[in-house]
Design a protein around this motif. Sequence first.
Motif, PDB file in Angstrom:
ATOM      1  N   ARG A  31    -124.870 137.702  41.297  1.00 19.41           N
ATOM      2  CA  ARG A  31    -124.800 138.104  42.702  1.00 19.41           C
ATOM      3  C   ARG A  31    -125.723 139.298  42.875  1.00 19.41           C
ATOM      4  NH1 ARG A  31    -120.222 140.594  43.156  1.00 19.41           N
ATOM      5  NH2 ARG A  31    -119.392 140.054  41.099  1.00 19.41           N
TER       6      ARG A  31
ATOM      7  N   GLU B 243    -112.901 135.076  41.587  1.00 23.76           N
ATOM      8  CA  GLU B 243    -114.244 135.655  41.754  1.00 23.76           C
ATOM      9  C   GLU B 243    -114.966 135.676  40.414  1.00 23.76           C
ATOM     10  OE1 GLU B 243    -113.911 139.475  43.580  1.00 23.76           O
ATOM     11  OE2 GLU B 243    -113.212 138.685  45.502  1.00 23.76           O
ATOM     12  N   ALA B 244    -114.231 135.992  39.343  1.00 23.57           N
ATOM     13  CA  ALA B 244    -114.827 135.978  38.002  1.00 23.57           C
ATOM     14  C   ALA B 244    -115.281 134.569  37.638  1.00 23.57           C
ATOM     15  CB  ALA B 244    -113.819 136.492  36.972  1.00 23.57           C
TER      16      ALA B 244
ATOM     17  N   PRO C  88    -115.648 139.980  33.035  1.00 26.15           N
ATOM     18  CA  PRO C  88    -116.445 139.903  34.262  1.00 26.15           C
ATOM     19  C   PRO C  88    -117.611 140.902  34.251  1.00 26.15           C
ATOM     20  CG  PRO C  88    -114.086 140.229  34.720  1.00 26.15           C
ATOM     21  CD  PRO C  88    -114.313 140.531  33.288  1.00 26.15           C
TER      22      PRO C  88
ATOM     23  N   THR D  44    -116.248 132.217  39.686  1.00 29.16           N
ATOM     24  CA  THR D  44    -117.451 131.896  40.463  1.00 29.16           C
ATOM     25  C   THR D  44    -118.693 132.472  39.798  1.00 29.16           C
ATOM     26  OG1 THR D  44    -116.181 131.832  42.527  1.00 29.16           O
ATOM     27  CG2 THR D  44    -118.557 132.149  42.715  1.00 29.16           C
ATOM     28  N   ASP D  45    -118.595 133.718  39.322  1.00 26.56           N
ATOM     29  CA  ASP D  45    -119.727 134.333  38.617  1.00 26.56           C
ATOM     30  C   ASP D  45    -120.075 133.564  37.349  1.00 26.56           C
ATOM     31  OD1 ASP D  45    -119.962 136.289  40.525  1.00 26.56           O
ATOM     32  OD2 ASP D  45    -119.130 137.914  39.299  1.00 26.56           O
TER      33      ASP D  45
ATOM     34  N   VAL E  61    -115.531 142.354  40.380  1.00 26.19           N
ATOM     35  CA  VAL E  61    -114.657 141.293  40.886  1.00 26.19           C
ATOM     36  C   VAL E  61    -113.246 141.838  41.063  1.00 26.19           C
ATOM     37  CG1 VAL E  61    -116.038 139.497  39.789  1.00 26.19           C
ATOM     38  CG2 VAL E  61    -114.010 140.379  38.604  1.00 26.19           C
ATOM     39  N   LYS E  62    -112.550 141.291  42.034  1.00 28.58           N
ATOM     40  CA  LYS E  62    -111.184 141.722  42.316  1.00 28.58           C
ATOM     41  C   LYS E  62    -110.156 140.635  42.014  1.00 28.58           C
ATOM     42  CE  LYS E  62    -112.524 145.073  45.888  1.00 28.58           C
ATOM     43  NZ  LYS E  62    -113.964 144.977  45.593  1.00 28.58           N
TER      44      LYS E  62
END
Length: 465
Positions: free
Chosen positions: A45, A137-138, A117, A140-141, A132-133
């Motif tokens: 990102r 989200e992790a 992450p 997706t990365d 990441v929260k």
Amino acid sequence: MGNSSSLLPLFLCSLLLCLSLFHIKLADAFGTADGSEEWGYVQVRPKAHMFWWLYRSPQRVDSASKPWPTVLWLQGGPGGSGVGIGNFQEIGPLDTDQKPRNSTWLQKADLLFVDNPVGTGYSFVEDKQAFVKTDWEAATDLTTLLKEIYNKNETLQTSPLYIVAESYGGKFAVTLGVSVAKAIKAGELKLTFGGVALGDTWISPEDFVLSWGPLLLDVSRIDYNGADKSNSLAEEIRQQLASGQYGEATETWKYLEEVISSSSNSVDFYNFLLDSNDDPLSAMTMASSKKLQISEKLTMKKRYSMYLSSKASSSGSLDDLMNGIIREKLQIIPKNVSWGEQSNDVFDSLANDFMKPRISEVDELLFLGVNVTIYNGQVDLICATKGTEAWVRKLKWEGLKNFTNLERKPLYCNNDGVTGGFVKSYRNLHFYWILGAGHFVPVDQPCIALKMLGDIAQSPAASSS
């Protein structure tokens, strides 16, 4: 002043290195001359950079019926470095003294380590808002990273990928597993997905904290008073989770660990047969925690890194190794990035997700037909087998009843006749009970762990166990 012509090669080398650091958006790969190792950064990102390191096995066997597998290793914490801890302290080719590891998992598969992450290990963010929260989200990365590495590499595409995780890494593994399965189906990711293996993983924090009091009471590590205190706090955590108070549950978890340490005279959370202060390093960690009144410094990530360092009987620290000769070898780590410097921020950013269960993601993987393997060390406390068995019984998977009714089969290593563990399999769910192991199965029982890996990944080299 020296001869300017002699400085030209150095200048060009520095210039190329600088250019490489400013062009890490794609999976630009660096590596050894013989091609046995590759590493690089992927900008997953804006302002978020993830580091990966791939080892190719010298024992690779090409077989049409059994393609050589690749293991993607995901560390826990959150904030623990797979590139550092998993690689040099658990399953990589070299230990922290840079000596060959006889039990390296390269005997059964190629190994892909990722600092996940972003902010973990050599991975970094340029803006703290980029941490990441959530576990999703992790995932997706990580999916973005796999697309960059795999979609342009036909050799990797034919090697089945097995996501193997330890501790908190299991939560990343199941969210990533679902994400990968969907990306493959959508034609966005060119990858052969072998399955997911969850080793002593933090899939259901509620079930683990509820297991601690009864387990420690049964093995005489705490008395009824200690068990009552533990059970009371575990019930408070259960209620907090039920009402969606995830951040509050994380704080209560920290306090529960303090109470258990006090009631048990500092039991080791990674092996309940040991004291955590048997080691000077672990003793230093506990002393620091008490001084800080069990602040964020007392996390799984901090304790297990120290635990493994002490078991390795290394002549130096992992931090020194990663910020020293390994950094020099890799050559592409930005000057302003130190290994592990953002790890505490990674943990803090995930505080509201830390205690969330990921049982439904395991169910989804099973429903999608993905192979799911669960393995647990017999004397682990933090992710106790008792807790793992409890969350497995909560699965809604249609095959659970048949799985539960099956008898376990014993496991042996080197034909020595000594029971090393048990295994039970039904369709795409597999469970390994590893005897004599704590939280770190590959470290505590390397022989049985290698045999298990060969079976999980259907490695062509499995018959050599």
